[in-house]
Design a protein around this motif. Structure first.
Motif, PDB file in Angstrom:
ATOM      1  N   UNK A 327       0.832  -1.213   0.000  1.00 43.86           N
ATOM      2  CA  UNK A 327       0.000   0.000   0.000  1.00 43.86           C
ATOM      3  C   UNK A 327       0.868   1.265   0.000  1.00 43.86           C
ATOM      4  N   UNK A 328       1.797   1.340   0.951  1.00 45.78           N
ATOM      5  CA  UNK A 328       2.638   2.531   1.052  1.00 45.78           C
ATOM      6  C   UNK A 328       3.559   2.663  -0.158  1.00 45.78           C
ATOM      7  N   UNK A 329       4.103   1.541  -0.631  1.00 47.62           N
ATOM      8  CA  UNK A 329       4.992   1.595  -1.797  1.00 47.62           C
ATOM      9  C   UNK A 329       4.242   2.082  -3.030  1.00 47.62           C
ATOM     10  N   UNK A 330       2.990   1.670  -3.182  1.00 50.05           N
ATOM     11  CA  UNK A 330       2.164   2.162  -4.292  1.00 50.05           C
ATOM     12  C   UNK A 330       2.029   3.678  -4.204  1.00 50.05           C
ATOM     13  N   UNK A 331       1.731   4.185  -3.018  1.00 52.98           N
ATOM     14  CA  UNK A 331       1.569   5.627  -2.841  1.00 52.98           C
ATOM     15  C   UNK A 331       2.868   6.367  -3.097  1.00 52.98           C
ATOM     16  N   UNK A 332       3.986   5.836  -2.585  1.00 49.75           N
ATOM     17  CA  UNK A 332       5.273   6.492  -2.799  1.00 49.75           C
ATOM     18  C   UNK A 332       5.679   6.446  -4.272  1.00 49.75           C
ATOM     19  N   UNK A 333       5.281   5.400  -4.990  1.00 51.58           N
ATOM     20  CA  UNK A 333       5.553   5.324  -6.428  1.00 51.58           C
ATOM     21  C   UNK A 333       4.776   6.400  -7.170  1.00 51.58           C
ATOM     22  N   UNK A 334       3.509   6.599  -6.805  1.00 55.17           N
ATOM     23  CA  UNK A 334       2.683   7.619  -7.448  1.00 55.17           C
ATOM     24  C   UNK A 334       3.266   9.013  -7.195  1.00 55.17           C
ATOM     25  N   UNK A 336       6.320   9.575  -6.872  1.00 52.47           N
ATOM     26  CA  UNK A 336       7.686   9.514  -7.405  1.00 52.47           C
ATOM     27  C   UNK A 336       8.729   9.717  -6.313  1.00 52.47           C
ATOM     28  N   UNK A 337       8.501   9.098  -5.168  1.00 52.12           N
ATOM     29  CA  UNK A 337       9.473   9.114  -4.083  1.00 52.12           C
ATOM     30  C   UNK A 337      10.303   7.832  -4.053  1.00 52.12           C
ATOM     31  N   UNK A 338       9.894   6.826  -4.843  1.00 55.52           N
ATOM     32  CA  UNK A 338      10.698   5.621  -5.061  1.00 55.52           C
ATOM     33  C   UNK A 338      10.707   5.343  -6.559  1.00 55.52           C
ATOM     34  N   UNK A 339      11.693   4.591  -7.004  1.00 59.25           N
ATOM     35  CA  UNK A 339      11.803   4.284  -8.434  1.00 59.25           C
ATOM     36  C   UNK A 339      10.780   3.208  -8.805  1.00 59.25           C
ATOM     37  N   UNK A 340      10.108   3.416  -9.926  1.00 61.62           N
ATOM     38  CA  UNK A 340       9.102   2.458 -10.392  1.00 61.62           C
ATOM     39  C   UNK A 340       9.066   2.478 -11.912  1.00 61.62           C
ATOM     40  N   UNK A 341       8.342   1.513 -12.483  1.00 65.38           N
ATOM     41  CA  UNK A 341       8.155   1.458 -13.934  1.00 65.38           C
ATOM     42  C   UNK A 341       6.667   1.374 -14.229  1.00 65.38           C
ATOM     43  N   UNK A 342       6.304   1.648 -15.483  1.00 70.72           N
ATOM     44  CA  UNK A 342       4.894   1.689 -15.852  1.00 70.72           C
ATOM     45  C   UNK A 342       4.431   3.123 -16.007  1.00 70.72           C
ATOM     46  N   UNK A 343       3.142   3.301 -16.184  1.00 74.42           N
ATOM     47  CA  UNK A 343       2.588   4.639 -16.419  1.00 74.42           C
ATOM     48  C   UNK A 343       1.968   5.227 -15.150  1.00 74.42           C
ATOM     49  N   UNK A 349      -0.545  14.008 -17.783  1.00 76.02           N
ATOM     50  CA  UNK A 349       0.917  14.044 -17.937  1.00 76.02           C
ATOM     51  C   UNK A 349       1.501  12.748 -17.358  1.00 76.02           C
ATOM     52  N   UNK A 350       2.340  12.074 -18.141  1.00 78.61           N
ATOM     53  CA  UNK A 350       2.995  10.856 -17.659  1.00 78.61           C
ATOM     54  C   UNK A 350       4.190  11.255 -16.789  1.00 78.61           C
ATOM     55  N   UNK A 351       4.044  11.083 -15.484  1.00 76.19           N
ATOM     56  CA  UNK A 351       5.091  11.513 -14.547  1.00 76.19           C
ATOM     57  C   UNK A 351       6.379  10.728 -14.729  1.00 76.19           C
ATOM     58  N   UNK A 352       6.273   9.513 -15.258  1.00 78.22           N
ATOM     59  CA  UNK A 352       7.480   8.687 -15.425  1.00 78.22           C
ATOM     60  C   UNK A 352       8.438   9.274 -16.450  1.00 78.22           C
ATOM     61  N   UNK A 353       7.935  10.125 -17.351  1.00 77.20           N
ATOM     62  CA  UNK A 353       8.775  10.711 -18.385  1.00 77.20           C
ATOM     63  C   UNK A 353       9.466  11.988 -17.914  1.00 77.20           C
ATOM     64  N   UNK A 354       9.146  12.439 -16.692  1.00 80.37           N
ATOM     65  CA  UNK A 354       9.681  13.706 -16.205  1.00 80.37           C
ATOM     66  C   UNK A 354      10.940  13.486 -15.361  1.00 80.37           C
ATOM     67  N   UNK A 355      11.889  14.384 -15.500  1.00 79.22           N
ATOM     68  CA  UNK A 355      13.071  14.366 -14.639  1.00 79.22           C
ATOM     69  C   UNK A 355      12.703  14.959 -13.276  1.00 79.22           C
ATOM     70  N   UNK A 356      13.616  14.849 -12.324  1.00 80.67           N
ATOM     71  CA  UNK A 356      13.360  15.431 -10.999  1.00 80.67           C
ATOM     72  C   UNK A 356      13.124  16.940 -11.085  1.00 80.67           C
ATOM     73  N   UNK A 357      13.880  17.600 -11.953  1.00 82.48           N
ATOM     74  CA  UNK A 357      13.715  19.041 -12.126  1.00 82.48           C
ATOM     75  C   UNK A 357      12.338  19.359 -12.710  1.00 82.48           C
ATOM     76  N   UNK A 358      11.891  18.554 -13.677  1.00 79.78           N
ATOM     77  CA  UNK A 358      10.579  18.774 -14.290  1.00 79.78           C
ATOM     78  C   UNK A 358       9.443  18.446 -13.323  1.00 79.78           C
ATOM     79  N   UNK A 359       9.705  17.513 -12.387  1.00 77.38           N
ATOM     80  CA  UNK A 359       8.667  17.125 -11.412  1.00 77.38           C
ATOM     81  C   UNK A 359       8.425  18.203 -10.369  1.00 77.38           C
TER      82      UNK A 359
END
Length: 532
Positions: A327-334, A336-343, A349-359
């Motif tokens: 549960x918590x890992x899902x939230x942290x993935x959304x 972008x506080x942990x590394x994840x894959x998928x959309x 906006x697809x957050x996975x395509x953004x750099x830390x600066x863009x986020x």
């Protein structure tokens, strides 16, 4: 009678003057005999934990206290014993499960080191015998792969797993009296049931008495033989469990009973799609041993596995599941506080395509309220600095007067006084710290607020206040919530939709009323049967 507390009063002495002493306990009287479970119930700050710590005389090691009355244990008054004698009683004859496992476990030693040490010292076991006993205790408390868990550090475990480690350590020396201070606070409903069954089995097997401190009245109803209701350092009502629960006499007891979360939110019209995840995965590597002297064996843990989730503007999605389900890992993935894959699509906006600066500009719209406010609030910063920190990043153009107005306004919105802005986190109760954490998040007026167990450590009256606060804020600002909790009553009271997680996968989703009324998956049914 194994434990008899009679007319116990306690003051915290002040260095300034006797008049400034804080009267923490007033005339506390209770008994616990072999084979009994006695519950001590009350709100945060009512004196429950002070009573428990007084039995072990742990307060004397960190504060200057003055006590009157007596605490008889197996016929001897603990208040008159020298501290050297008390140290032989602690752990051996009287053990305690502390409320916050992360602050009770040593972060620099492995779980195995911390479990084996008391068995070697108090039970005169060899290291190998103690290790085998530690594995057996971890198995009995519901820890999966107990042999591998001996090698990990506390920060590598979930909150529920850390709590189970604490319980196993407390039971290691088979004490005569077990003091359990909120032992199931961080645990999901199925593990709660396992732990309560375990404590009852050991109570009967070893002739152990249990002093249970809890704000969870449902849990108390299940396991306690007698109940003492505590308010402002004094016991206001006592009796057997059925009588207290079914026919409370004191107004405060009736107030506690009426504060248990119930019902469901008023139906709302969903807004446009705000958040959507597709094929979201988050995997971690766990080191489980050595393949050779120079190569470690590794195993991949699928903390989140192919998660699909949608959330509309202004709605609340409750995420439920056992401890370690992801549960918590899902939230942290959304977030972008942990590394994840998928959309992860947020407002298209697809957050996975953004750099830390863009986020960074988007983070003002995605805020998190973490599970433990005490560890997530910096002890070095005042409340004003904590809440204002986000403004300095996302509203750097604001003047100091505008920032003051926004900080004081956020405090008022969560029910705190502006004067409290100059205090520090340690000066507040658990419920107040949680309100500060919410104020820090809502000051940026986010579109998505992720709430990770925001009420798990709070008593029922504060839970009811936080739920009402969150509902009011949602109506006012049209925020969307991802609400993570193991307390299904709280989830049902606030959620429009529910997602059920097991082993990193979302196994069931749907409107909250439909899922609670007729769960389809066997796992969901087992969760609801354990809690409701």
């Amino acid at each position: 009678m194994l434990l008899k507390i009679h007319d116990l009063s306690l003051w915290f002495e002040s260095n300034e003057s006797a008049e400034a002493s804080n009267h923490a306990l007033s005339g506390v009287t209770l008994c616990a005999d072999i084979g009994q479970t006695v519950a001590l119930v009350g709100e945060s700050g009512s004196g429950k934990s002070v009573t428990a710590l007084s039995i072990l005389r742990l307060l004397e090691e960190s504060s200057t206290v003055r006590t009157t009355g007596s605490i008889l244990f197996a016929g001897q008054d603990l208040l008159t014993l020298p501290l050297e004698k008390m140290r032989t009683i602690r752990g051996n004859d009287i053990a305690m499960i502390f409320q916050e496992p992360m602050s009770s476990l040593n972060p620099v030693f492995t779980v195995g080191n911390q479990m084996i040490e008391p068995l070697v010292l108090h039970q005169s076991m060899t290291h190998d015998e103690a290790r085998r006993e530690a594995i057996r205790l971890l198995e009995r408390t519901g820890i999966q792969e107990p042999e591998a868990r001996l090698k990990v550090y506390p920060h590598q475990l979930s909150g529920g797993q850390r709590q189970r480690i604490m319980i196993a350590m407390a039971l290691a020396c088979r004490p005569k009296l077990l003091i359990a201070d909120e032992p199931t606070t961080a645990l999901d409903v199925t593990i709660q049931s396992q732990i309560l069954d375990l404590m009852q089995d050991l109570r009967e097997e070893f002739g152990m008495a249990v002093l249970l401190i809890s704000h969870d009245l449902t849990l108390v109803r299940k396991v306690a033989d007698s109940v003492h209701i505590m308010k402002d350092g004094a016991i206001v009502e006592s009796g057997d469990c059925d009588t207290i629960m079914n026919n409370p006499q004191h107004p405060y007891t009736r107030h506690l009973m009426s504060s248990i979360p119930s019902g469901s939110p008023t139906p709302k019209e969903p807004g446009p799609l705000l958040l959507e995840t597709r094929n979201l995965n988050c995997h971690f590597q766990l080191q489980t041993g050595w393949v050779s002297p120079f190569k470690r064996r590794k195993r991949i843990i699928a903390a989140v596995d192919d998660a699909h989730l949608t959330l509309q503007q202004g709605m609340t999605c409750g995420i439920i599941g056992e401890s370690g389900s992801g549960k918590t890992t899902l939230a942290m993935s959304i977030a972008k506080l942990v590394h994840s894959s998928g959309q992860i699509r947020f407002e298209g906006i697809d957050l996975q395509q953004l750099s830390n600066r863009q986020m960074r500009p988007l983070r003002s719209n995605i805020q998190v309220v973490f599970q433990d406010p005490f560890s997530s609030l910096s002890p070095r910063l005042s409340v004003y600095q904590i809440i204002e920190e986000g403004l300095s990043i996302h509203f750097s153009h604001a003047t100091s007067e505008e920032r003051d107005e926004m900080v004081f306004g956020a405090l008022k919105e969560v029910g705190l006084e502006p004067e409290m802005a100059w205090r520090y986190p340690h000066e507040f109760s658990g419920g107040q710290r949680q309100r500060i954490a919410i104020a820090r998040a809502i000051i940026l007026k986010p579109k998505l607020l992720i709430l990770d167990e925001p009420t798990s450590a709070l008593d029922v009256t504060i839970q009811a206040q936080i739920i009402k606060l969150l509902i009011d804020l949602q109506q006012r600002y049209n925020m969307s919530y991802l609400f993570i909790s193991h307390d299904l009553r709280v989830v049902r009271a606030i959620s429009d939709y529910v997602a059920v997680m097991k082993d990193g996968r979302i196994v069931e989703t749907g409107p909250a009323q439909e899922v609670f009324a007729a769960p389809v998956q066997e796992y969901t049914q087992a969760l609801f049967n354990a809690a409701l």
